[in-house]
Design an enzyme around this catalytic site. Structure first.
Site, PDB file in Angstrom:
ATOM      1  N   LYS A 177     -10.186  -5.925   6.946  1.00 22.62           N
ATOM      2  CA  LYS A 177     -10.963  -6.996   6.117  1.00 22.62           C
ATOM      3  C   LYS A 177     -11.715  -7.718   7.152  1.00 22.62           C
ATOM      4  O   LYS A 177     -12.890  -8.101   6.803  1.00 22.62           O
ATOM      5  CB  LYS A 177     -10.147  -7.497   5.411  1.00 22.62           C
ATOM      6  CG  LYS A 177      -9.695  -6.888   4.047  1.00 22.62           C
ATOM      7  CD  LYS A 177      -8.467  -7.291   3.516  1.00 22.62           C
ATOM      8  CE  LYS A 177      -7.974  -6.472   2.362  1.00 22.62           C
ATOM      9  NZ  LYS A 177      -6.628  -6.824   1.828  1.00 22.62           N
TER      10      LYS A 177
ATOM     11  N   GLU B 164       0.915  -1.281   0.009  1.00 17.95           N
ATOM     12  CA  GLU B 164      -0.017  -0.059  -0.032  1.00 17.95           C
ATOM     13  C   GLU B 164       0.953   1.360  -0.056  1.00 17.95           C
ATOM     14  O   GLU B 164       2.053   1.241   0.329  1.00 17.95           O
ATOM     15  CB  GLU B 164      -0.668   0.097   1.312  1.00 17.95           C
ATOM     16  CG  GLU B 164      -2.158  -0.786   1.333  1.00 17.95           C
ATOM     17  CD  GLU B 164      -3.425  -0.184   0.673  1.00 17.95           C
ATOM     18  OE1 GLU B 164      -3.209   0.784   0.383  1.00 17.95           O
ATOM     19  OE2 GLU B 164      -4.463  -0.877   0.651  1.00 17.95           O
TER      20      GLU B 164
ATOM     21  N   ASP C 264      -4.450  -3.602   7.407  1.00 11.53           N
ATOM     22  CA  ASP C 264      -4.970  -3.963   6.189  1.00 11.53           C
ATOM     23  C   ASP C 264      -6.048  -5.077   6.494  1.00 11.53           C
ATOM     24  O   ASP C 264      -7.206  -5.289   6.457  1.00 11.53           O
ATOM     25  CB  ASP C 264      -4.323  -4.071   5.134  1.00 11.53           C
ATOM     26  CG  ASP C 264      -4.978  -4.430   3.696  1.00 11.53           C
ATOM     27  OD1 ASP C 264      -5.762  -3.536   3.325  1.00 11.53           O
ATOM     28  OD2 ASP C 264      -4.772  -5.653   3.484  1.00 11.53           O
TER      29      ASP C 264
HETATM   30  N1  LIG Z   1      -4.683  -1.276  -6.041  1.00  8.54           N
HETATM   31  C1  LIG Z   1      -5.379  -2.261  -5.557  1.00  8.54           C
HETATM   32  O1  LIG Z   1      -4.948  -3.444  -5.953  1.00  8.54           O
HETATM   33  C2  LIG Z   1      -6.347  -2.202  -4.520  1.00  8.54           C
HETATM   34  C3  LIG Z   1      -7.089  -3.486  -4.426  1.00  8.54           C
HETATM   35  C4  LIG Z   1      -8.093  -3.595  -3.321  1.00  8.54           C
HETATM   36  C5  LIG Z   1      -8.545  -2.316  -2.590  1.00  8.54           C
HETATM   37  N2  LIG Z   1      -7.781  -1.140  -3.128  1.00  8.54           N
HETATM   38  C6  LIG Z   1      -8.352   0.263  -2.369  1.00  8.54           C
HETATM   39  O2  LIG Z   1      -8.974   0.959  -3.627  1.00  8.54           O
HETATM   40  C7  LIG Z   1      -8.504   2.261  -3.343  1.00  8.54           C
HETATM   41  C8  LIG Z   1      -7.872   2.679  -4.564  1.00  8.54           C
HETATM   42  O3  LIG Z   1      -6.864   2.268  -4.610  1.00  8.54           O
HETATM   43  P1  LIG Z   1      -5.797   2.552  -5.867  1.00  8.54           P
HETATM   44  O4  LIG Z   1      -4.721   1.653  -5.805  1.00  8.54           O
HETATM   45  O5  LIG Z   1      -6.463   2.832  -6.968  1.00  8.54           O
HETATM   46  O6  LIG Z   1      -5.226   3.942  -5.208  1.00  8.54           O
HETATM   47  P2  LIG Z   1      -4.237   5.239  -6.134  1.00  8.54           P
HETATM   48  O7  LIG Z   1      -3.473   4.459  -7.061  1.00  8.54           O
HETATM   49  O8  LIG Z   1      -3.553   5.748  -4.751  1.00  8.54           O
HETATM   50  O9  LIG Z   1      -5.509   6.058  -6.462  1.00  8.54           O
HETATM   51  C9  LIG Z   1      -6.296   6.784  -5.643  1.00  8.54           C
HETATM   52  C10 LIG Z   1      -6.759   7.937  -6.516  1.00  8.54           C
HETATM   53  O10 LIG Z   1      -7.575   8.690  -5.763  1.00  8.54           O
HETATM   54  C11 LIG Z   1      -7.193  10.272  -5.919  1.00  8.54           C
HETATM   55  N3  LIG Z   1      -7.416  10.959  -4.724  1.00  8.54           N
HETATM   56  C12 LIG Z   1      -6.756  11.142  -3.733  1.00  8.54           C
HETATM   57  N4  LIG Z   1      -7.287  12.144  -2.709  1.00  8.54           N
HETATM   58  C13 LIG Z   1      -8.687  12.418  -3.543  1.00  8.54           C
HETATM   59  C14 LIG Z   1      -9.793  13.199  -3.096  1.00  8.54           C
HETATM   60  N5  LIG Z   1      -9.677  14.070  -1.989  1.00  8.54           N
HETATM   61  N6  LIG Z   1     -10.551  13.470  -4.127  1.00  8.54           N
HETATM   62  C15 LIG Z   1     -10.668  12.726  -5.182  1.00  8.54           C
HETATM   63  N7  LIG Z   1      -9.593  12.004  -5.540  1.00  8.54           N
HETATM   64  C16 LIG Z   1      -8.350  11.846  -4.821  1.00  8.54           C
HETATM   65  C17 LIG Z   1      -5.848  10.009  -6.342  1.00  8.54           C
HETATM   66  O11 LIG Z   1      -5.407  11.294  -6.908  1.00  8.54           O
HETATM   67  P3  LIG Z   1      -3.881  11.752  -6.757  1.00  8.54           P
HETATM   68  O12 LIG Z   1      -2.961  10.592  -7.717  1.00  8.54           O
HETATM   69  O13 LIG Z   1      -3.614  12.983  -7.547  1.00  8.54           O
HETATM   70  O14 LIG Z   1      -3.446  11.742  -5.302  1.00  8.54           O
HETATM   71  C18 LIG Z   1      -5.605   8.962  -7.157  1.00  8.54           C
HETATM   72  O15 LIG Z   1      -6.209   9.264  -8.390  1.00  8.54           O
HETATM   73  C19 LIG Z   1      -7.706   2.372  -2.023  1.00  8.54           C
HETATM   74  O16 LIG Z   1      -8.858   2.729  -0.878  1.00  8.54           O
HETATM   75  C20 LIG Z   1      -7.165   0.979  -1.762  1.00  8.54           C
HETATM   76  O17 LIG Z   1      -6.913   0.651  -0.544  1.00  8.54           O
HETATM   77  C21 LIG Z   1      -6.914  -1.113  -4.005  1.00  8.54           C
END
Ligand SMILES: NC(=O)c1ccc[n+]([C@@H]2O[C@H](COP(=O)([O-])OP(=O)(O)OC[C@H]3O[C@@H](n4cnc5c(N)ncnc54)[C@H](OP(=O)(O)O)[C@@H]3O)[C@@H](O)[C@H]2O)c1
Length: 348
Positions: A228, A213, A224
């Site tokens: 869950k 993460e 994490d």
């Molecule tokens: N990646 C995985 O495999 C996975 C799996 C299961 C669950 N998740 C969960 O899914 C969620 C997203 O994960 P991710 O991997 O896609 O995260 P990420 O790559 O960090 O993307 C998050 C996005 O949210 C944006 N953001 C941040 N603050 C914001 C705000 N105040 N308003 C609107 N947008 C905002 C970020 O913009 P900036 O980039 O400009 O900061 C980025 O575009 C997380 O909660 C994570 O724990 C992820």
């Protein structure tokens, strides 16, 4: 019946981009098979938004993947417009909330979800924060506002752990749940045990490979997994708990020596999230026989449901990844579409 679903996407990172990739790849098939016609009418990230009430084309969504900030788009960009303003002002049926997790106060996701409910929008999220801190309140609030809250990507990524328990085991009684619910720590423990790599080196590798993460403490200190456990407890066992109710120990103190000793006994050590009727919900490093069904390697996740009639059922799969998790988002969208179509039929 063709059902148009207008979607606001909040967060355009790994999962957000996975959602538009998967919709682009499977759009025609889903319209044909399910009459499901999704249209992304807005995408918001931390810098602003892109809005087209008639739906952003798949080509535009593809271009936005490399546009920084997305709100600089000359056609539909709204620099500095906040996600809350987008949810308030753009007409849509569903908000897909995929912003970074925050277990201090669950923001910004918590406010996004509440705003969506109050403006009559259903929510699909993969963000564990709001559920870990306020799941009982959020499910009540969704009900009160007559909208659906879906979150299958929060546990198991694309592996349908929540659905399996909720639907496939509906005729049985689940007595206990145990699982490896975090791929990063499983990767670290696997590297340590199979390749004799130190904890610090294994963590550094996990970060290099993009498994950890943004904030690795979430993984290695067991937060994490604990999030869950909370979701499983509330949603599957109907036991209302929050993060504070989970006994939590992470993996940072597991030593190479302990792993060697376990190996000599034919066992290994895994970070196990556990729920049963007698003990407090917990997350802790646990010694398991190497031939136990839960003993999966690398970034894999695994969960065992102990049931009254069908015995133990174990599900294994990839617990994270952009398109993997996005497939869970699509599953939730289809579920909402199905529920709305049934409502419509019953009201006619
Ligand atoms: N990646 C995985 O495999 C996975 C799996 C299961 C669950 N998740 C969960 O899914 C969620 C997203 O994960 P991710 O991997 O896609 O995260 P990420 O790559 O960090 O993307 C998050 C996005 O949210 C944006 N953001 C941040 N603050 C914001 C705000 N105040 N308003 C609107 N947008 C905002 C970020 O913009 P900036 O980039 O400009 O900061 C980025 O575009 C997380 O909660 C994570 O724990 C992820």
């Amino acid at each position: 019946m063709k059902y148009e679903m207008r979607i606001i996407l909040i967060g355009y990172g790994v999962v957000g981009k996975g959602v538009t990739t998967i919709l682009a790849q499977r759009y025609a098939e889903k319209v044909k098979d399910y009459g499901f016609n999704p249209k992304i009418v807005a995408v918001a990230d931390i810098d602003g938004a892109v809005i087209n009430p008639r739906g952003l084309s798949l080509e535009k969504l593809e271009t936005l993947k490399t546009t920084r900030p997305i709100s600089s788009d000359p056609e539909f960009g709204h620099p500095k417009m906040s996600a809350l303003d987008v949810i308030e002002s753009v007409e849509a049926e569903v908000v897909v909330e995929v912003t970074p997790v925050n277990i201090q106060n669950a923001e910004p996701a918590l406010s996004h979800i509440i705003k969506a409910f109050k403006t009559g929008k259903h929510v699909v999220t993969t963000n564990k924060g709001p559920l870990a801190l306020a799941m009982p309140t959020l499910t009540e609030l969704a009900e009160y506002n007559n909208v659906y809250l879906r979150f299958s990507g929060t546990v198991g990524g694309g592996t349908p752990m929540l659905e399996f328990a909720k639907r496939c085991l509906a005729g049985d009684k689940i007595l206990a749940i145990r699982g490896i619910l975090n791929g990063t720590t499983n990767y670290i423990l696997t590297e340590m045990s199979q390749n004799n790599v130190t904890f610090q080196d294994a963590l550094a590798n996990a970060q290099k490979l993009g498994y950890a993460e943004r904030e690795p403490l979430m993984d290695i200190d067991g937060f994490d997994t604990a999030c869950k456990v909370v979701i499983l407890s509330n949603w599957i066992l109907n036991r209302k708990i929050t993060l504070r109710d989970v006994d939590r120990t992470g993996v940072r103190d597991v030593s190479l020596r302990e792993l060697e000793e376990a190996t000599k006994r034919g066992n290994t050590i895994k970070l196990i999230g556990s729920l049963d009727s007698d003990e407090k919900p917990s997350v802790k490093p646990t010694e398991l026989p190497k031939n136990h069904p839960l003993c999966v390697s690398g970034v894999l996740n695994a969960i065992t449901f102990s049931t009254e009639y069908a015995g133990e059922q174990t599900l294994v799969g990839r617990g994270a990844g952009g398109v993997e998790t996005a497939s869970a988002v699509l599953r939730d969208l289809l579920d909402i579409r199905h529920k709305l179509a049934n409502k419509l039929l019953n009201s006619n």
